[in-house]
Design an enzyme around this catalytic site. Sequence first.
Site, mmCIF file in Angstrom:
data_model
loop_
_atom_site.group_PDB
_atom_site.id
_atom_site.type_symbol
_atom_site.label_atom_id
_atom_site.label_comp_id
_atom_site.label_asym_id
_atom_site.label_seq_id
_atom_site.Cartn_x
_atom_site.Cartn_y
_atom_site.Cartn_z
ATOM 1 N N ARG A 1 -27.825 -16.566 6.067
ATOM 2 C CA ARG A 1 -28.096 -17.966 6.016
ATOM 3 C C ARG A 1 -29.421 -18.298 6.019
ATOM 4 N NH1 ARG A 1 -23.941 -18.206 9.935
ATOM 5 N NH2 ARG A 1 -25.586 -18.393 11.475
ATOM 6 N N ASP B 1 -9.110 -6.325 14.100
ATOM 7 C CA ASP B 1 -9.098 -4.767 13.700
ATOM 8 C C ASP B 1 -7.764 -4.745 13.053
ATOM 9 O OD1 ASP B 1 -8.662 -2.273 14.049
ATOM 10 O OD2 ASP B 1 -8.870 -2.192 16.185
ATOM 11 N N TYR C 1 -5.113 9.829 2.929
ATOM 12 C CA TYR C 1 -6.011 8.996 2.609
ATOM 13 C C TYR C 1 -5.840 8.837 0.803
ATOM 14 C CZ TYR C 1 -10.476 6.823 0.613
ATOM 15 O OH TYR C 1 -11.576 6.110 -0.100
ATOM 16 N N LYS D 1 -4.585 5.372 -1.396
ATOM 17 C CA LYS D 1 -5.357 4.902 -2.471
ATOM 18 C C LYS D 1 -4.616 4.891 -3.682
ATOM 19 C CE LYS D 1 -9.319 3.707 -0.476
ATOM 20 N NZ LYS D 1 -9.668 2.309 -0.574
ATOM 21 N N VAL E 1 -20.495 7.170 -2.469
ATOM 22 C CA VAL E 1 -21.803 6.325 -2.328
ATOM 23 C C VAL E 1 -22.084 6.372 -0.852
ATOM 24 C CG1 VAL E 1 -22.180 3.694 -2.458
ATOM 25 C CG2 VAL E 1 -20.276 4.712 -4.010
ATOM 26 N N THR F 1 -22.622 5.697 2.183
ATOM 27 C CA THR F 1 -22.084 4.742 3.422
ATOM 28 C C THR F 1 -21.809 5.438 4.416
ATOM 29 O OG1 THR F 1 -19.882 4.927 2.382
ATOM 30 C CG2 THR F 1 -21.310 3.155 1.555
#
Length: 340
Positions: free
Chosen positions: A109, A123, A217, A221, A250, A252
Amino acid sequence: MASQIAQLLEKALHFWNAVPQPLQYTFAALGALYVLRGALSFVRLLLNSFILSGPNLRKYGKKGTWAVVTGASDGLGKEFASQLASKGFNLVLVSRTQSKLDALAKELRLKWSGLETKVLAMDFSQDNDEDYERLAKLIAGLDVGILINNVGQSHSIPVSFLDTEKTELQSIVTINCLGTLKTTKVVAPILAARKKGLILTMGSFAGTMPTPYLATYSGSKAFLQHWSSSLASELAPHGVDVQFVISYLVTTAMSKVRRTSLLIPGPKQFVKAALGKIGLDSNENFPNTYTPWWSHNVFKWIIDSTVGNTSAFTIWQNRKMHVDIRNRALRKAAREAKKQ
């Protein structure tokens, strides 16, 4: 050696000459079609990776339209929020930690005059229906044009399925699958009612190729890939674009990779590509699926065009790589434990 090769070629030519001419033409035509298909696929790769751009995001709403971003407080989610704000979208930020959400909302903002934000701490691993009811109430009456399904969880380190903790297994499936579906169930009716919108869901290389030691995982996906392509067909008549985004690593917190490289972009680079390449399908096996970062796209095309992304060789290589990553992670943890 050279003489042996020459003899083999001579035998092959003799065999070819013995084939009836109509069959020769048939085989030649099939070969030409195969080569043409590969050439067109390569041209498509180059166009989508380096030349073509997706639609202007104004397609999904004028300035002041709202975008819902899950997993918004860190990594790719935070960057999606920032770049959507820069393009004039108001934000509904959804993530687990209230303090991080409040800090991000305030930061954005201050940076973008006139930006409106709403935050919801939830969560996703708890699969609490009351949280989704709170989300529905929060966005009721808002002109929502975009949903970014970014929330996700992987394994803390590569681990065999037999050794995966039950809590981790359940958390991955609950967050990645149920969290994405239930959020979309709340937001999609708004998009369909306004006859335009975008649902963008984050995928992974692990979902396109079976990945040992990340089995849960990888499966989550892959589920999202099929769900997203199916949903895209259902919502297309309502003017809603559903896109599945494939990514490799990436930098992260989830990937635990800190340094960028030719094959590993930072969140800012990746998100810019993801928002700029919408609709440029680069996965020929699934529609409404694209790999926005150019080196990821090239890497994936090479695998698809050679050994195949679901071949036994690819799975074996994936297993070998993730066993090595696991062993290095365990050695690092042991060293750190000794220091204490």
